[in-house]
Structure formats: C-alpha cells, structure tokens
Design a protein around this motif. Structure first.
Motif, PDB file in Angstrom:
ATOM      1  N   SER A  16      -4.273   1.825  -4.036  1.00  0.00           N
ATOM      2  CA  SER A  16      -3.758   1.325  -2.756  1.00  0.00           C
ATOM      3  C   SER A  16      -4.247   2.257  -1.657  1.00  0.00           C
ATOM      4  O   SER A  16      -5.129   3.088  -1.884  1.00  0.00           O
ATOM      5  CB  SER A  16      -2.233   1.259  -2.809  1.00  0.00           C
ATOM      6  N   GLY A  17      -3.672   2.135  -0.497  1.00  0.00           N
ATOM      7  CA  GLY A  17      -4.087   2.997   0.613  1.00  0.00           C
ATOM      8  C   GLY A  17      -4.002   4.468   0.238  1.00  0.00           C
ATOM      9  O   GLY A  17      -4.923   5.247   0.496  1.00  0.00           O
ATOM     10  N   ARG A  18      -2.908   4.826  -0.426  1.00  0.00           N
ATOM     11  CA  ARG A  18      -2.727   6.239  -0.806  1.00  0.00           C
ATOM     12  C   ARG A  18      -3.823   6.734  -1.740  1.00  0.00           C
ATOM     13  O   ARG A  18      -4.249   7.880  -1.671  1.00  0.00           O
ATOM     14  CB  ARG A  18      -1.367   6.436  -1.480  1.00  0.00           C
ATOM     15  N   THR A  19      -4.294   5.851  -2.616  1.00  0.00           N
ATOM     16  CA  THR A  19      -5.386   6.239  -3.523  1.00  0.00           C
ATOM     17  C   THR A  19      -6.632   6.578  -2.702  1.00  0.00           C
ATOM     18  O   THR A  19      -7.340   7.544  -2.999  1.00  0.00           O
ATOM     19  CB  THR A  19      -5.724   5.076  -4.480  1.00  0.00           C
ATOM     20  N   ALA A  20      -6.886   5.760  -1.685  1.00  0.00           N
ATOM     21  CA  ALA A  20      -8.059   6.007  -0.843  1.00  0.00           C
ATOM     22  C   ALA A  20      -7.918   7.349  -0.123  1.00  0.00           C
ATOM     23  O   ALA A  20      -8.866   8.139  -0.070  1.00  0.00           O
ATOM     24  CB  ALA A  20      -8.218   4.870   0.164  1.00  0.00           C
ATOM     25  N   LEU A  21      -6.732   7.615   0.402  1.00  0.00           N
ATOM     26  CA  LEU A  21      -6.518   8.879   1.122  1.00  0.00           C
ATOM     27  C   LEU A  21      -6.715  10.060   0.177  1.00  0.00           C
ATOM     28  O   LEU A  21      -7.354  11.057   0.515  1.00  0.00           O
ATOM     29  CB  LEU A  21      -5.103   8.937   1.715  1.00  0.00           C
ATOM     30  N   GLU A  22      -6.162   9.928  -1.019  1.00  0.00           N
ATOM     31  CA  GLU A  22      -6.246  11.041  -1.956  1.00  0.00           C
ATOM     32  C   GLU A  22      -7.677  11.215  -2.476  1.00  0.00           C
ATOM     33  O   GLU A  22      -8.178  12.347  -2.571  1.00  0.00           O
ATOM     34  CB  GLU A  22      -5.277  10.852  -3.123  1.00  0.00           C
ATOM     35  N   VAL A  46       2.373  12.354   8.132  1.00  0.00           N
ATOM     36  CA  VAL A  46       3.038  13.283   7.216  1.00  0.00           C
ATOM     37  C   VAL A  46       2.504  13.095   5.793  1.00  0.00           C
ATOM     38  O   VAL A  46       2.283  14.057   5.059  1.00  0.00           O
ATOM     39  CB  VAL A  46       4.576  13.073   7.258  1.00  0.00           C
ATOM     40  N   LEU A  47       2.254  11.838   5.427  1.00  0.00           N
ATOM     41  CA  LEU A  47       1.690  11.550   4.100  1.00  0.00           C
ATOM     42  C   LEU A  47       0.343  12.273   3.932  1.00  0.00           C
ATOM     43  O   LEU A  47       0.064  12.883   2.904  1.00  0.00           O
ATOM     44  CB  LEU A  47       1.514  10.032   3.943  1.00  0.00           C
ATOM     45  N   MET A  48      -0.474  12.205   4.955  1.00  0.00           N
ATOM     46  CA  MET A  48      -1.781  12.880   4.913  1.00  0.00           C
ATOM     47  C   MET A  48      -1.579  14.378   4.705  1.00  0.00           C
ATOM     48  O   MET A  48      -2.325  15.017   3.963  1.00  0.00           O
ATOM     49  CB  MET A  48      -2.478  12.601   6.253  1.00  0.00           C
ATOM     50  N   HIS A  70      -5.249   5.975  12.236  1.00  0.00           N
ATOM     51  CA  HIS A  70      -5.668   5.158  13.382  1.00  0.00           C
ATOM     52  C   HIS A  70      -4.500   4.335  13.921  1.00  0.00           C
ATOM     53  O   HIS A  70      -4.231   4.333  15.115  1.00  0.00           O
ATOM     54  CB  HIS A  70      -6.818   4.232  12.947  1.00  0.00           C
ATOM     55  N   ASN A  71      -3.850   3.647  13.019  1.00  0.00           N
ATOM     56  CA  ASN A  71      -2.720   2.794  13.426  1.00  0.00           C
ATOM     57  C   ASN A  71      -1.506   3.287  12.644  1.00  0.00           C
ATOM     58  O   ASN A  71      -1.442   3.106  11.428  1.00  0.00           O
ATOM     59  CB  ASN A  71      -3.051   1.339  13.079  1.00  0.00           C
ATOM     60  N   GLU A  72      -0.586   3.941  13.344  1.00  0.00           N
ATOM     61  CA  GLU A  72       0.578   4.539  12.665  1.00  0.00           C
ATOM     62  C   GLU A  72       1.592   3.416  12.430  1.00  0.00           C
ATOM     63  O   GLU A  72       2.286   2.965  13.346  1.00  0.00           O
ATOM     64  CB  GLU A  72       1.114   5.678  13.532  1.00  0.00           C
ATOM     65  N   THR A 118      -7.277   3.963   7.988  1.00  0.00           N
ATOM     66  CA  THR A 118      -7.264   2.676   8.705  1.00  0.00           C
ATOM     67  C   THR A 118      -6.484   1.629   7.906  1.00  0.00           C
ATOM     68  O   THR A 118      -6.786   0.441   7.965  1.00  0.00           O
ATOM     69  CB  THR A 118      -8.712   2.165   8.963  1.00  0.00           C
ATOM     70  N   VAL A 119      -5.481   2.100   7.161  1.00  0.00           N
ATOM     71  CA  VAL A 119      -4.759   1.197   6.255  1.00  0.00           C
ATOM     72  C   VAL A 119      -4.206  -0.016   7.010  1.00  0.00           C
ATOM     73  O   VAL A 119      -4.311  -1.145   6.530  1.00  0.00           O
ATOM     74  CB  VAL A 119      -3.651   1.950   5.488  1.00  0.00           C
ATOM     75  N   SER A 120      -3.635   0.215   8.188  1.00  0.00           N
ATOM     76  CA  SER A 120      -3.050  -0.947   8.875  1.00  0.00           C
ATOM     77  C   SER A 120      -3.866  -1.396  10.083  1.00  0.00           C
ATOM     78  O   SER A 120      -3.373  -2.154  10.914  1.00  0.00           O
ATOM     79  CB  SER A 120      -1.600  -0.668   9.275  1.00  0.00           C
TER      80      SER A 120
HETATM   81  C1  PLP Z   1      -1.116   3.871   7.918  1.00  0.00           C
HETATM   82  C2  PLP Z   1      -0.808   3.861   6.466  1.00  0.00           C
HETATM   83  N1  PLP Z   1      -1.347   4.801   5.677  1.00  0.00           N
HETATM   84  C3  PLP Z   1      -1.121   4.822   4.346  1.00  0.00           C
HETATM   85  C4  PLP Z   1      -0.305   3.894   3.749  1.00  0.00           C
HETATM   86  C5  PLP Z   1      -0.082   3.936   2.281  1.00  0.00           C
HETATM   87  O1  PLP Z   1      -0.740   2.844   1.728  1.00  0.00           O
HETATM   88  P1  PLP Z   1      -0.312   2.193   0.331  1.00  0.00           P
HETATM   89  O2  PLP Z   1       1.103   1.764   0.472  1.00  0.00           O
HETATM   90  O3  PLP Z   1      -1.265   1.046   0.216  1.00  0.00           O
HETATM   91  O4  PLP Z   1      -0.505   3.221  -0.695  1.00  0.00           O
HETATM   92  C6  PLP Z   1       0.302   2.907   4.527  1.00  0.00           C
HETATM   93  C7  PLP Z   1       1.195   1.909   3.935  1.00  0.00           C
HETATM   94  O5  PLP Z   1       1.902   1.203   4.598  1.00  0.00           O
HETATM   95  C8  PLP Z   1       0.025   2.886   5.913  1.00  0.00           C
HETATM   96  O6  PLP Z   1       0.546   1.947   6.695  1.00  0.00           O
END
Ligand code: PLP
Length: 406
Positions: free
Chosen positions: A72-78, A101-103, A146-148, A175-177
């Motif tokens: 998912s998005g988190r996998t891409a970030l990691e 904060v996740l980053m 990019h988009n919080e 750029t997840v969202s």
């Molecule tokens: C901006 C942003 N980054 C990261 C994530 C995490 O993505 P995922 O839930 O697909 O792991 C999200 C999820 O909503 C998000 O909106």
C-alpha cells in the motif's frame, strides 16, 4: 424530530466518500473477474505488467522507471526510504499532519538522523524558513507529503523540489492522496522518489504500492556503503532483476526477467484498466474535474454554515476537511450518514478527530453524481443530530457551482 426512515436499508453497501479507498469504475471491477494467471509467465509480464508500468509513467509525468509492488502507500514510503537512506544519513522531514509523522516514523526505522520541520496542521508551509533549514542541515533527503490527507491540504511540492535541488538533497514525495487527482509533475519538480498507493485517485483496488525512481535516486542507491536491510523492498533488486538494460537496468533486453516480489496478477489487471481510463480521460481534464468537484463540495459546506479546517489558500481538491458544527459529535455524523443514508465519510484523524469531518473526491467520486448525494446525506444527518440548516442549501450551492463550471 429526527427521521425514523432508514434510507440505507435498501443498499447493500455504503458509497465510499472517505478519502480512500474510493469507489472503483465498473471496468476496473470487471478486470478482476477472471481465473488466476501465473505471475512469472511471459504473457503476464509482457502483456499486462510491462504495459501498465510504462503507461503509469504518463500518469506520474516522468520518463523514469515506475515500480509496482504488492503493498500500500506505506510500503512505497518504506521501500523508498530504506533503499536510499543509510543509517546515520541526515533527513529533513516536513511534518504537517498524520502522514508527515508517518514519514518520520519510517525514517526512524531506517536509522536516519532526522530533523522534523513542523508545520501547524492546516497551515501554510514557510518556504523561506524551510530553505534556511535545508541550507543549514545539508540533508541527504527532504521528504514532503504533497497532499496531507489528515488535514485536507496541498503543499507546494514544486517549490520544495527547488529547495532540495539547491542543497543537493534527494526529494522524496508522498503522493498517496494526490496522484491522478491533483497535478503531480515528477520530473519537472525534481522528485527523486514519487511514492504512492493504488486505492485513492488512481481508482484501483487497494493492494499495490507504486514508486517512481529518478536517475539521481538510482545513483544514491549505487553509492550505498551497506546494502539495504530489506530483501523484498530493496529497489535495487528491481533494477537488477526486472529492468532491461535499455532502461538503465541489468537484464539484457528481450531476455526473461524475474520479479523481485511476486506480483498480484488480479490487482495488476485492475491497475491496467484504471490507468487506461485515466489516460483516456486525459490528465488535464481529470485534474479540472477534481478541482470543480471539490470546489462544489466546499461551496455546499459553506452554504450549510460549515467552515473548512485548513487555510483557504491550500485546500485540497481530493480531500475536504470540514469543521464539524460545535457540539456535534463527528463519530455520530459518520455513523448516521452511513447507517441511515448509505454514504460513508470519515472523521478527522488524531488531534482533530473530534472536530473535523473528511470527505474524499477521488477518481470517479469527483463528480456531481457523488458530491450532491454526499452533501444531501450530510445535511440530513446533521439535521438528525440537531444542527439547524436550511434543507437543500448545501446541495443547491454545490449544484450552482457545478452548473457554473466551465
Ligand atoms: C498521504 C498519505 N500517505 C500515506 C498513507 C498510507 O497509505 P496506505 O494506507 O495505503 O498504507 C496515506 C493513507 O491514507 C495517506 O493518505
């Protein structure tokens, strides 16, 4: 008096107006309705996976490689973080909400020496101050969301890209969202890793993680003194095992290659169709559609006496964060809308959970077809919960905004 009628009862599922996962176009749903194919079969590789990743370059506005992985998005970030950052590398993380904060957490896990650049939630990013901080720290990478999604704000990624270039830092962009809903110019903005997921404005099912990689990011991986400590998500393995020589990889063109992680075939089929639909629509039209739909949603909220959470200059066109009326419980708004009117929106997250509501306009939901019923359900639910507003005021204002859109 609150209505005793239940309009959701006849629906089998709520309409997803949360900020992802979002509703899927019918052809994307149909693409998954087939027996399994073999992920390492050449037919899948050449007929589905390759054309999809090549077409995604247009969506990412890059000539670089786009890598598709399960996740998912988190996998891409990691995957991005662990591939370019070595323990002790300095990283400057812009934190303007939950996903900033996740980053920070991910960078902590990969051992970065991290400095956070905090931004008030919903507030503007002070670019001059960020430039000074980058100049002072000389970080290996600067990260930005990019988009919080937690605050419904869009940050000036192009400008942050310039700051990163000026200090010779890599620019890592979440750029997840935003991707495929808001203009994201990967190459023009100097984005080195553009990291996203499938389930938001790409309008594909949840389960794929996407990263585009610039030549500078590959160079940074080449210069590592220690290999990345992940087997599955080390992006260098993708270059070595998957990318042909003609694209800067290690696999002789025309020879069979290996997938560093087995790729989910059904999800890739769905992504292929999702990308085809995006390109058939055209990026410019798609971004304008999201802008008009979110503008109409905001006009509707304003007509109902509701305020937006973020600063007006940075409101997002894919996620609207709306302040709940005083004294109204946001959780109750969400459950009332879902259980009585069949439309699912979200509360805010973390410290603004109790005070804000979030509505997504992503992919196919960025249209009157979804925005008007969502506003109608919001009005009715708020009314059920005791908020006074003229019935139809929000819908009328949004309808006018759609009618006047050019
Ligand atoms: C901006 C942003 N980054 C990261 C994530 C995490 O993505 P995922 O839930 O697909 O792991 C999200 C999820 O909503 C998000 O909106």
């Amino acid at each position: 008096m609150a209505s005793t009628l239940n309009w959701a009862q006849v629906q089998t599922r709520p309409v997803l107006m949360i900020p992802g996962p979002t509703e899927l176009p019918w052809p994307v749903i149909q693409a998954m309705n087939q027996p399994p194919s073999i992920q390492y079969d050449r037919g899948f590789d050449e007929g589905v996976l390759e054309p999809t990743t090549l077409a995604l370059r247009e969506v990412f506005q890059t000539t670089g490689e786009v890598i598709l992985m399960p996740g998912s998005g988190r996998t891409a970030l990691e995957a991005g973080a662990l591939s370019v950052i070595e323990p002790g590398d300095r990283v400057l993380v812009v934190g303007a909400g939950v996903f900033g904060v996740l980053m920070r957490e991910i960078m902590g896990r990969v051992g970065a020496e991290m400095t956070e650049f905090p931004v008030e939630w919903g507030g503007r990013l002070d670019l001059d101050r960020l430039a000074r901080e980058a100049e002072r720290l000389q970080p290996k990478a600067i990260t930005l969301v990019h988009n919080e999604t937690s605050t419904g704000t869009t940050y000036p990624a192009a400008e942050v890209g310039k700051i990163a270039r000026a200090t010779g830092s890599l620019f890592l962009l979440d750029t997840v969202s935003s991707i495929a809903g808001i203009d994201v110019r990967t190459d023009e903005w100097g984005v080195d890793l553009n990291m996203t997921g499938s389930q938001k404005c790409l309008a594909a099912p949840l389960g794929l993680s996407l990263v585009s990689v610039s030549p500078r990011a590959w160079e940074a991986m080449d210069r590592r003194t220690t290999p990345a400590r992940s087997y599955a998500y080390d992006l260098l393995r993708w270059r070595d095992q998957w990318m042909p020589v003609s694209r800067g990889g290690k696999v002789p063109d025309g020879t069979p290659r290996r997938q560093p992680v087995s790729i989910p075939t059904h999800l890739t089929e769905a992504m292929r169709v999702a990308v085809r639909l995006i390109l058939e629509e055209g990026l410019e039209h798609r971004f304008r559609r999201h802008a008009v739909a979110a503008g109409a949603l905001r006009a509707g909220a304003a007509a109902m006496g509701l305020e937006m959470f973020p600063d007006a200059s940075i409101v997002s066109n894919t996620v609207s964060s709306i302040k709940a009326p005083k004294g109204i419980d946001t959780g109750a708004v969400v459950t009332t809308m879902r259980d009585r009117y069949g439309i699912l929106i979200g509360t805010g997250l973390d410290k603004i959970r109790a005070t804000t509501l979030r509505i997504g306009t992503m992919g196919i939901t960025a249209s009157p077809h979804y925005v008007l019923p969502a506003l109608s359900a919001l009005e009715l639910a708020l009314r059920d919960l005791g908020h006074k507003a003229e019935p139809g005021a929000g819908v009328a204002a949004a309808q006018a905004a759609f009618a006047n859109a050019v």
